[in-house]
Design an enzyme around this catalytic site. Structure first.
Site, PDB file in Angstrom:
ATOM      1  N   LYS A  11      25.663  85.469  46.015  1.00  0.00           N
ATOM      2  CA  LYS A  11      26.231  84.649  47.201  1.00  0.00           C
ATOM      3  C   LYS A  11      27.790  84.923  47.837  1.00  0.00           C
ATOM      4  O   LYS A  11      28.377  85.751  47.185  1.00  0.00           O
ATOM      5  CB  LYS A  11      26.928  83.094  46.300  1.00  0.00           C
ATOM      6  N   TYR A  51      17.759  75.704  50.640  1.00  0.00           N
ATOM      7  CA  TYR A  51      18.162  74.638  49.803  1.00  0.00           C
ATOM      8  C   TYR A  51      17.511  73.106  49.940  1.00  0.00           C
ATOM      9  O   TYR A  51      18.252  72.155  49.522  1.00  0.00           O
ATOM     10  CB  TYR A  51      19.437  74.554  49.584  1.00  0.00           C
ATOM     11  N   PHE A  59      26.467  67.226  47.903  1.00  0.00           N
ATOM     12  CA  PHE A  59      27.163  68.436  47.995  1.00  0.00           C
ATOM     13  C   PHE A  59      26.564  69.112  49.042  1.00  0.00           C
ATOM     14  O   PHE A  59      26.712  70.447  49.207  1.00  0.00           O
ATOM     15  CB  PHE A  59      27.605  69.217  46.694  1.00  0.00           C
ATOM     16  N   ARG A  87      17.635  83.435  34.240  1.00  0.00           N
ATOM     17  CA  ARG A  87      18.389  82.285  34.234  1.00  0.00           C
ATOM     18  C   ARG A  87      19.487  82.131  33.018  1.00  0.00           C
ATOM     19  O   ARG A  87      20.605  81.955  33.242  1.00  0.00           O
ATOM     20  CB  ARG A  87      17.599  81.080  34.070  1.00  0.00           C
ATOM     21  N   THR A  93      25.480  76.390  35.692  1.00  0.00           N
ATOM     22  CA  THR A  93      25.712  76.280  37.326  1.00  0.00           C
ATOM     23  C   THR A  93      27.393  76.115  37.436  1.00  0.00           C
ATOM     24  O   THR A  93      27.796  76.840  38.387  1.00  0.00           O
ATOM     25  CB  THR A  93      25.337  74.888  37.470  1.00  0.00           C
ATOM     26  N   ARG A 104      27.920  84.370  35.645  1.00  0.00           N
ATOM     27  CA  ARG A 104      28.583  83.230  36.209  1.00  0.00           C
ATOM     28  C   ARG A 104      29.994  83.268  35.449  1.00  0.00           C
ATOM     29  O   ARG A 104      30.832  82.723  36.112  1.00  0.00           O
ATOM     30  CB  ARG A 104      27.957  81.774  36.149  1.00  0.00           C
ATOM     31  N   ASN A 114      29.692  79.790  42.767  1.00  0.00           N
ATOM     32  CA  ASN A 114      29.328  80.369  41.376  1.00  0.00           C
ATOM     33  C   ASN A 114      28.476  81.658  41.286  1.00  0.00           C
ATOM     34  O   ASN A 114      27.724  81.888  40.479  1.00  0.00           O
ATOM     35  CB  ASN A 114      28.361  79.134  40.495  1.00  0.00           C
ATOM     36  N   HIS A 117      22.544  82.886  42.748  1.00  0.00           N
ATOM     37  CA  HIS A 117      21.453  81.892  42.517  1.00  0.00           C
ATOM     38  C   HIS A 117      20.348  82.545  41.939  1.00  0.00           C
ATOM     39  O   HIS A 117      20.137  84.020  41.612  1.00  0.00           O
ATOM     40  CB  HIS A 117      20.727  81.649  43.967  1.00  0.00           C
ATOM     41  N   GLU A 128      10.233  81.606  46.949  1.00  0.00           N
ATOM     42  CA  GLU A 128      11.672  82.112  47.376  1.00  0.00           C
ATOM     43  C   GLU A 128      11.582  83.588  47.898  1.00  0.00           C
ATOM     44  O   GLU A 128      12.071  83.940  48.760  1.00  0.00           O
ATOM     45  CB  GLU A 128      12.770  81.920  46.204  1.00  0.00           C
TER      46      GLU A 128
HETATM   47  P1  ATP Z   1      21.057  77.956  42.204  1.00  0.00           P
HETATM   48  O1  ATP Z   1      19.842  76.701  42.555  1.00  0.00           O
HETATM   49  O2  ATP Z   1      22.176  78.309  43.309  1.00  0.00           O
HETATM   50  O3  ATP Z   1      20.453  79.108  41.464  1.00  0.00           O
HETATM   51  P2  ATP Z   1      21.475  76.304  39.832  1.00  0.00           P
HETATM   52  O4  ATP Z   1      19.943  76.305  39.714  1.00  0.00           O
HETATM   53  O5  ATP Z   1      22.096  76.547  38.542  1.00  0.00           O
HETATM   54  O6  ATP Z   1      22.058  77.014  41.163  1.00  0.00           O
HETATM   55  P3  ATP Z   1      21.493  73.587  41.248  1.00  0.00           P
HETATM   56  O7  ATP Z   1      21.549  72.303  40.753  1.00  0.00           O
HETATM   57  O8  ATP Z   1      19.979  74.060  41.794  1.00  0.00           O
HETATM   58  O9  ATP Z   1      22.074  74.681  40.288  1.00  0.00           O
HETATM   59  O10 ATP Z   1      22.241  73.805  42.312  1.00  0.00           O
HETATM   60  C1  ATP Z   1      22.248  74.579  43.707  1.00  0.00           C
HETATM   61  C2  ATP Z   1      23.504  75.205  44.062  1.00  0.00           C
HETATM   62  O11 ATP Z   1      24.431  74.046  44.428  1.00  0.00           O
HETATM   63  C3  ATP Z   1      24.687  75.506  43.043  1.00  0.00           C
HETATM   64  O12 ATP Z   1      24.279  76.745  42.409  1.00  0.00           O
HETATM   65  C4  ATP Z   1      25.706  75.351  43.462  1.00  0.00           C
HETATM   66  O13 ATP Z   1      26.166  76.269  44.401  1.00  0.00           O
HETATM   67  C5  ATP Z   1      25.759  74.171  44.410  1.00  0.00           C
HETATM   68  N1  ATP Z   1      26.017  73.072  43.390  1.00  0.00           N
HETATM   69  C6  ATP Z   1      25.507  72.371  42.278  1.00  0.00           C
HETATM   70  N2  ATP Z   1      26.099  71.263  42.008  1.00  0.00           N
HETATM   71  C7  ATP Z   1      27.252  71.303  42.760  1.00  0.00           C
HETATM   72  C8  ATP Z   1      28.581  70.329  42.730  1.00  0.00           C
HETATM   73  N3  ATP Z   1      28.293  69.358  42.024  1.00  0.00           N
HETATM   74  N4  ATP Z   1      29.590  70.578  43.620  1.00  0.00           N
HETATM   75  C9  ATP Z   1      29.184  71.553  44.828  1.00  0.00           C
HETATM   76  N5  ATP Z   1      28.160  72.391  44.723  1.00  0.00           N
HETATM   77  C10 ATP Z   1      27.254  72.339  43.802  1.00  0.00           C
HETATM   78 MG    MG Z   2      18.853  75.688  41.458  1.00  0.00          MG
END
Ligand code: ATP
Ligand code: MG
Length: 143
Positions: A11, A51, A59, A87, A93, A104, A114, A117, A128
């Site tokens: 990212k 997304y 968010f 993962r 996250t 992370r 973070n 992805h 994807e």
């Molecule tokens: P990713 O999909 O990016 O691999 P993830 O699967 O761990 O991450 P998701 O729940 O899918 O987490 O959320 C997607 C992305 O949205 C997160 O990686 C983060 O960048 C953002 N995000 C998630 N929760 C929050 C939050 N509470 N506040 C701000 N941004 C958030």
């Molecule tokens: Mg995710």
């Protein structure tokens, strides 16, 4: 366990901090092959589409702003059990909750910014990877 693929995005926060090389190294040390890797800026449309599953989340706007802020590295990874293993290596996250030794933990800033992805299922990985790479750029898995 079969060889599979997953999608990683390094990212904007990590690319800005010049951590892309260190992250690719962690992935290679952990046994992933880098099948494709391209540095690209994400347009608003591409980030929103990627997304889309989070559209209703509070968010979402912040996430799209962040992902379009500066270029990312889009990476296709391959190894046995790639989705679950990546993962695991990625960590929680929220980097503050991520285990020692995860990407992370080492490179993430906060729950939004973070570092990486990762696809969350084999089916989403296929979708994807296809979102970013034409079949001609990602040769099929051997065998
Ligand atoms: P990713 O999909 O990016 O691999 P993830 O699967 O761990 O991450 P998701 O729940 O899918 O987490 O959320 C997607 C992305 O949205 C997160 O990686 C983060 O960048 C953002 N995000 C998630 N929760 C929050 C939050 N509470 N506040 C701000 N941004 C958030
Ligand atoms: Mg995710």
């Amino acid at each position: 366990m079969t060889v599979e693929r997953t999608l990683c995005i390094i990212k904007p926060d990590a690319v800005e901090k010049k951590r892309a090389g260190a992250i690719l190294q962690m992935l290679e040390v952990a046994g992933f092959d880098v099948v494709a890797c391209e540095r690209m800026p994400l347009s608003r449309k591409v980030a929103e589409g990627f997304y889309a599953v989070h559209k209703a989340r509070p968010f979402f706007g912040e996430l799209v702003e962040f992902m379009t802020r500066s270029p990312v590295f889009v990476v296709v990874l391959e190894r046995e059990d790639a989705v679950a293993k990546y993962r695991e290596l990625m960590g929680a996250t929220d980097p503050a909750k991520a285990t020692e030794g995860t990407i992370r933990k080492a490179h993430g800033g906060n729950v939004g910014e973070n570092a990486v992805h990762g696809s969350d299922s084999a089916e989403n990985a296929r979708v994807e990877i296809g979102y970013f790479f034409p079949a001609s750029k990602v040769a099929p898995v051997a065998g």
